[in-house]
Enzyme design. Structure first.
Site, short mmCIF file in Angstrom:
data_model
loop_
_atom_site.label_atom_id
_atom_site.label_comp_id
_atom_site.label_asym_id
_atom_site.label_seq_id
_atom_site.Cartn_x
_atom_site.Cartn_y
_atom_site.Cartn_z
N ASP A 1 0.62 -0.93 -0.15
CA ASP A 1 0.05 -0.18 0.17
C ASP A 1 0.69 1.51 0.27
O ASP A 1 -0.06 2.07 0.24
CB ASP A 1 -0.80 -0.19 1.14
CG ASP A 1 0.13 0.10 2.81
OD1 ASP A 1 1.19 -0.16 2.73
OD2 ASP A 1 -0.77 -0.72 3.36
N GLU A 2 2.39 1.23 -0.08
CA GLU A 2 2.72 2.53 -0.49
C GLU A 2 3.99 2.11 -1.01
O GLU A 2 4.84 1.07 -1.30
CB GLU A 2 3.32 3.25 1.10
CG GLU A 2 4.11 2.15 1.86
CD GLU A 2 4.35 2.97 3.54
OE1 GLU A 2 4.13 3.47 3.56
OE2 GLU A 2 4.39 1.75 4.24
#
Length: 359
Positions: free
Chosen positions: A102-103
């Protein structure tokens, strides 16, 4: 001067669940297995209003919000969405360094689109993510990775924040030191005991003093207090190790470490699942009361395929390997190293299928 963007999906796992199940929208959603030793993988923003956070014990989350809806993680679905998001990143730059599903860091100094302003690149990326995945992302824009990561938290959710080179000191100096990555509760307390509360306080201390108190991390603190981070964005860097650590407010005996090892094994296992790779060597790390670091490792014939297997090996390392039993310990860590890609279908199913909590 580099232009670095840190993109962080907003409550990613929980947002995917709410996107795919309209009945969950607007409700406190906790992505976690139920179980005495399970931890929260993600919490929706509705759940966060009750104080629920990632990595919190699931039983505590349930106490904070008895009406929370618990959803077991579906990592295959999250990975599919993550691949969509990474494809968007690569439209703008090949310098993409994923940190997890997610990043990621992006170096957009020379964006493929020819756009000169990093803020415009970040805005376009966020718009494309929203339109193509129906999810939101936040972004931080800065001259280096350290500052970009801090900035990405500033306008969450669904926002972005820029730290211009000329504004680094104005932004950084008033911050509490616990905003520096790596400064947790215990480290924050130690810094406070030295009269260091803000980054401005930290900057006043000479390098020698920080190294005397915090060893090699002292040098990192010294550099971060000045906004210095020369690390390049490393494209698609493969994970070689994953670990989780606990530092105790009071030193513990060896036989008191078991519950901490069990919890750290789950945190490490969750982080491992995000890499889509296999860790073959289990590593136990201990720091004694006099700051001596001890590490023990074991590589089984077959890699651990569950958090329970990881925990059992880590616990066995405290019993089967000669360790000073009379010594007290101030830190314990559980890790996996020797990573390789998942190729065997059976192993992949074991690693990334349903994962029951430790009981």
């Amino acid at each position: 001067m580099r232009k670095i963007v840190h993109v962080d999906m907003d409550a990613f796992y929980a947002s995917v669940e709410q996107r795919d199940d309209p009945g969950l929208r607007g409700k406190p959603v906790v992505v976690a297995w139920r179980g005495a030793r399970s931890v929260v993988c993600a919490a929706s923003y509705e759940a966060r209003t009750f104080g629920i956070r990632s990595a919190m014990p699931a039983v505590r989350a349930e106490r904070l919000c008895p009406d929370a809806i618990f959803v077991p993680p579906d990592f295959a679905r999250y990975k599919a969405v993550s691949r969509q998001v990474r494809e968007i990143f690569h439209r703008h730059t090949d310098l993409v360094e994923p940190l997890s599903l997610d990043e990621a860091y992006l170096d957009v100094t020379h964006a493929k689109t020819g756009m000169q302003l990093a803020t415009e690149v970040a805005q376009l990326i966020r718009t494309q993510i929203r339109e193509e995945t129906q999810l939101t992302a936040s972004a931080g824009i800065a001259p280096n990775k350290f500052l970009a990561k801090i900035a990405s938290d500033w306008r969450k959710p669904d926002g972005q924040f820029v730290i211009a080179p000329s504004r680094v000191d104005a932004f950084l100096l008033p911050l509490k030191v616990n905003r520096i990555p790596g400064v947790g509760k215990v480290m924050d307390g130690k810094l406070a005991a030295l009269g260091i509360v803000t980054v401005a306080d930290l900057r006043q201390r000479p390098l020698e003093e920080l190294q005397a108190h915090f060893g090699s991390f002292g040098q990192s603190l010294y550099r971060r207090a000045r906004g210095i981070d020369e690390r390049p964005v490393e494209p698609d860097q493969e994970v070689q190790s994953v670990s989780s650590e606990d530092t105790f407010s009071e030193d513990l005996a060896l036989d008191a470490l078991d519950p901490h090892i069990l919890r750290l094994a789950e945190k490490t296992w969750l982080a491992t699942r995000r890499t889509e790779r296999i860790g073959r060597t289990v590593v136990l790390k201990l720091k004694t009361s006099n700051f001596r670091i001890l590490t023990r490792s074991y590589t089984p014939e077959q890699p651990p395929t569950s958090q329970e297997a990881l925990a059992q090996i880590a616990l066995a390392l405290t019993r089967r390997v000669e360790l000073p039993t009379q010594t007290r310990y101030r830190l314990v860590g559980v890790g996996l190293s020797g990573f390789s890609d998942v190729e065997d279908g059976a192993v992949q199913g074991q690693l990334f299928g349903q994962m029951p909590p430790l009981e």
